[in-house]
Write a protein that holds these residues in place. Structure first.
Motif, PDB file in Angstrom:
ATOM      1  N   ARG A 106       0.833  -1.203   0.000  1.00  0.00           N
ATOM      2  CA  ARG A 106       0.000   0.000   0.000  1.00  0.00           C
ATOM      3  C   ARG A 106       0.870   1.256   0.000  1.00  0.00           C
ATOM      4  N   ASP A 107       1.958   1.231   0.780  1.00  0.00           N
ATOM      5  CA  ASP A 107       2.879   2.374   0.789  1.00  0.00           C
ATOM      6  C   ASP A 107       3.532   2.565  -0.574  1.00  0.00           C
ATOM      7  N   LEU A 108       3.877   1.453  -1.220  1.00  0.00           N
ATOM      8  CA  LEU A 108       4.489   1.542  -2.547  1.00  0.00           C
ATOM      9  C   LEU A 108       3.513   2.131  -3.554  1.00  0.00           C
ATOM     10  N   ASN A 109       2.267   1.715  -3.475  1.00  0.00           N
ATOM     11  CA  ASN A 109       1.248   2.290  -4.356  1.00  0.00           C
ATOM     12  C   ASN A 109       1.082   3.783  -4.111  1.00  0.00           C
ATOM     13  N   PHE A 110       1.142   4.171  -2.850  1.00  0.00           N
ATOM     14  CA  PHE A 110       0.970   5.586  -2.509  1.00  0.00           C
ATOM     15  C   PHE A 110       2.099   6.428  -3.089  1.00  0.00           C
ATOM     16  N   VAL A 111       3.338   5.944  -2.960  1.00  0.00           N
ATOM     17  CA  VAL A 111       4.479   6.697  -3.479  1.00  0.00           C
ATOM     18  C   VAL A 111       4.436   6.762  -5.004  1.00  0.00           C
ATOM     19  N   LEU A 112       4.024   5.664  -5.628  1.00  0.00           N
ATOM     20  CA  LEU A 112       3.941   5.639  -7.090  1.00  0.00           C
ATOM     21  C   LEU A 112       2.735   6.403  -7.609  1.00  0.00           C
ATOM     22  N   GLY A 113       1.750   6.619  -6.742  1.00  0.00           N
ATOM     23  CA  GLY A 113       0.561   7.348  -7.156  1.00  0.00           C
ATOM     24  C   GLY A 113      -0.352   6.558  -8.064  1.00  0.00           C
ATOM     25  N   ASN A 114      -0.396   5.235  -7.888  1.00  0.00           N
ATOM     26  CA  ASN A 114      -1.276   4.416  -8.724  1.00  0.00           C
ATOM     27  C   ASN A 114      -2.158   3.540  -7.840  1.00  0.00           C
ATOM     28  N   THR A 115      -2.962   2.721  -8.481  1.00  0.00           N
ATOM     29  CA  THR A 115      -3.923   1.875  -7.761  1.00  0.00           C
ATOM     30  C   THR A 115      -3.733   0.412  -8.136  1.00  0.00           C
ATOM     31  N   ILE A 116      -2.494  -0.064  -8.077  1.00  0.00           N
ATOM     32  CA  ILE A 116      -2.229  -1.474  -8.359  1.00  0.00           C
ATOM     33  C   ILE A 116      -2.826  -2.315  -7.234  1.00  0.00           C
ATOM     34  N   PRO A 117      -3.506  -3.433  -7.536  1.00  0.00           N
ATOM     35  CA  PRO A 117      -4.089  -4.260  -6.476  1.00  0.00           C
ATOM     36  C   PRO A 117      -3.024  -4.879  -5.582  1.00  0.00           C
ATOM     37  N   TYR A 118      -3.456  -5.345  -4.423  1.00  0.00           N
ATOM     38  CA  TYR A 118      -2.524  -5.861  -3.432  1.00  0.00           C
ATOM     39  C   TYR A 118      -1.778  -7.111  -3.893  1.00  0.00           C
ATOM     40  N   ASP A 119      -2.337  -7.861  -4.841  1.00  0.00           N
ATOM     41  CA  ASP A 119      -1.741  -9.133  -5.201  1.00  0.00           C
ATOM     42  C   ASP A 119      -0.629  -9.005  -6.241  1.00  0.00           C
ATOM     43  N   PHE A 120      -0.160  -7.797  -6.514  1.00  0.00           N
ATOM     44  CA  PHE A 120       0.938  -7.666  -7.468  1.00  0.00           C
ATOM     45  C   PHE A 120       2.223  -8.172  -6.824  1.00  0.00           C
ATOM     46  N   THR A 121       3.163  -8.540  -7.653  1.00  0.00           N
ATOM     47  CA  THR A 121       4.444  -9.032  -7.158  1.00  0.00           C
ATOM     48  C   THR A 121       5.569  -8.251  -7.813  1.00  0.00           C
ATOM     49  N   ILE A 122       6.747  -8.351  -7.257  1.00  0.00           N
ATOM     50  CA  ILE A 122       7.903  -7.649  -7.799  1.00  0.00           C
ATOM     51  C   ILE A 122       9.060  -8.625  -7.910  1.00  0.00           C
ATOM     52  N   ASP A 123      10.045  -8.232  -8.674  1.00  0.00           N
ATOM     53  CA  ASP A 123      11.225  -9.069  -8.860  1.00  0.00           C
ATOM     54  C   ASP A 123      12.135  -8.916  -7.649  1.00  0.00           C
ATOM     55  N   THR A 124      12.422 -10.024  -6.995  1.00  0.00           N
ATOM     56  CA  THR A 124      13.265  -9.984  -5.797  1.00  0.00           C
ATOM     57  C   THR A 124      14.733 -10.244  -6.107  1.00  0.00           C
ATOM     58  N   GLU A 125      15.045 -10.482  -7.374  1.00  0.00           N
ATOM     59  CA  GLU A 125      16.437 -10.693  -7.763  1.00  0.00           C
ATOM     60  C   GLU A 125      17.097  -9.340  -8.012  1.00  0.00           C
ATOM     61  N   VAL A 126      18.205  -9.094  -7.340  1.00  0.00           N
ATOM     62  CA  VAL A 126      18.914  -7.820  -7.464  1.00  0.00           C
ATOM     63  C   VAL A 126      20.323  -8.092  -7.970  1.00  0.00           C
ATOM     64  N   ALA A 127      20.706  -7.384  -9.025  1.00  0.00           N
ATOM     65  CA  ALA A 127      22.047  -7.528  -9.597  1.00  0.00           C
ATOM     66  C   ALA A 127      22.696  -6.151  -9.673  1.00  0.00           C
ATOM     67  N   PHE A 128      23.874  -6.025  -9.099  1.00  0.00           N
ATOM     68  CA  PHE A 128      24.625  -4.775  -9.137  1.00  0.00           C
ATOM     69  C   PHE A 128      25.700  -4.903 -10.218  1.00  0.00           C
ATOM     70  N   ASP A 129      25.441  -4.261 -11.349  1.00  0.00           N
ATOM     71  CA  ASP A 129      26.346  -4.390 -12.491  1.00  0.00           C
ATOM     72  C   ASP A 129      27.537  -3.441 -12.404  1.00  0.00           C
ATOM     73  N   ASN A 130      27.302  -2.230 -11.916  1.00  0.00           N
ATOM     74  CA  ASN A 130      28.356  -1.216 -11.894  1.00  0.00           C
ATOM     75  C   ASN A 130      29.004  -1.151 -10.517  1.00  0.00           C
ATOM     76  N   LEU A 131      30.299  -1.368 -10.480  1.00  0.00           N
ATOM     77  CA  LEU A 131      31.065  -1.240  -9.241  1.00  0.00           C
ATOM     78  C   LEU A 131      31.963  -0.016  -9.383  1.00  0.00           C
ATOM     79  N   TYR A 132      31.615   1.059  -8.670  1.00  0.00           N
ATOM     80  CA  TYR A 132      32.340   2.315  -8.794  1.00  0.00           C
ATOM     81  C   TYR A 132      33.569   2.322  -7.891  1.00  0.00           C
ATOM     82  N   ASP A 133      34.547   3.117  -8.316  1.00  0.00           N
ATOM     83  CA  ASP A 133      35.720   3.317  -7.480  1.00  0.00           C
ATOM     84  C   ASP A 133      35.320   4.092  -6.227  1.00  0.00           C
ATOM     85  N   ARG A 134      35.833   3.671  -5.083  1.00  0.00           N
ATOM     86  CA  ARG A 134      35.400   4.258  -3.815  1.00  0.00           C
ATOM     87  C   ARG A 134      35.722   5.745  -3.738  1.00  0.00           C
ATOM     88  N   SER A 135      36.942   6.126  -4.104  1.00  0.00           N
ATOM     89  CA  SER A 135      37.329   7.534  -4.025  1.00  0.00           C
ATOM     90  C   SER A 135      36.534   8.381  -5.011  1.00  0.00           C
TER      91      SER A 135
END
Length: 203
Positions: A106-135
């Protein structure tokens, strides 16, 4: 003197406009951060829900085995009771997780400003492609930090305000008609010798 004062006022207005733009940028950045936070919170709760559901299934299977063992005299009733307690605890955990997941969606819908039903799902796989130099990343963070940029703008605005007030003060001292021409020139020369006025004129 009057030209200087107006020039500083104009510069101050420009800095104020840029400060307003930075404040709008801050609002946008905070919204994006909030969106990412809620999104990953939903992903985490989905993973937690699946884990708790698996734990509940294991507890139910354990209860069945404990009942079989009790029926065949291989275990006492205590094992079955412990399994039932675990099932109750796991069921409560699952209900709480589902409630938290619904709230997060519900919070995600509020921030997005839409009315997606509660039964929607999202991709839980996260891949970090870019590794930046720390400095390099640290330098970019400092240069683009919205709070530091706003502080710098406020410092510039205050400095321009001081110069504008100084210009108005000098204008009163040498305003035409207050003193004759000789005294006016003398006053100007005396003022030019002071460090404050020299710094003011060199700007």
């Amino acid at each position: 003197m009057m030209v200087w004062g107006r020039s500083y006022d104009y510069k101050q207005f420009k800095e104020t406009k840029q400060l307003t733009e930075l404040q709008a940028r801050e609002t946008i950045e905070n919204t994006i951060v909030e969106l990412f936070t809620i999104y990953y919170n939903v992903a985490e709760l989905i993973e937690n829900k699946d884990a708790v559901a698996q734990t509940l299934a294991i507890s139910k299977d354990r209860l069945i085995r404990a009942q079989y063992q009790f029926d065949y005299g291989q275990a006492n009733k205590l094992a079955s009771l412990n399994a039932e307690v675990d099932i109750n605890n796991d069921s409560i955990s699952l209900m709480n997780t589902l409630q938290e997941l619904n709230n997060a969606k519900r919070d995600l819908n509020f921030v997005l400003g839409n009315t997606i039903p509660y039964d929607f799902t999202i991709d839980t796989e996260v891949a970090f492609d870019n590794l930046y130099d720390r400095s390099e990343l640290l330098a970019k963070t400092r240069n683009n930090n919205i709070y530091i940029l706003q502080v710098d703008k406020n410092i510039n605005i205050n400095a321009l305000e001081i110069k504008s007030e100084t210009s108005a003060y000098l204008q009163q001292l040498v305003y035409p008609g207050v003193m004759d021409g000789i005294k006016t020139i003398t006053m100007q020369l005396l003022l030019l010798r002071t460090p404050l006025i020299q710094d003011f004129l060199l700007d």
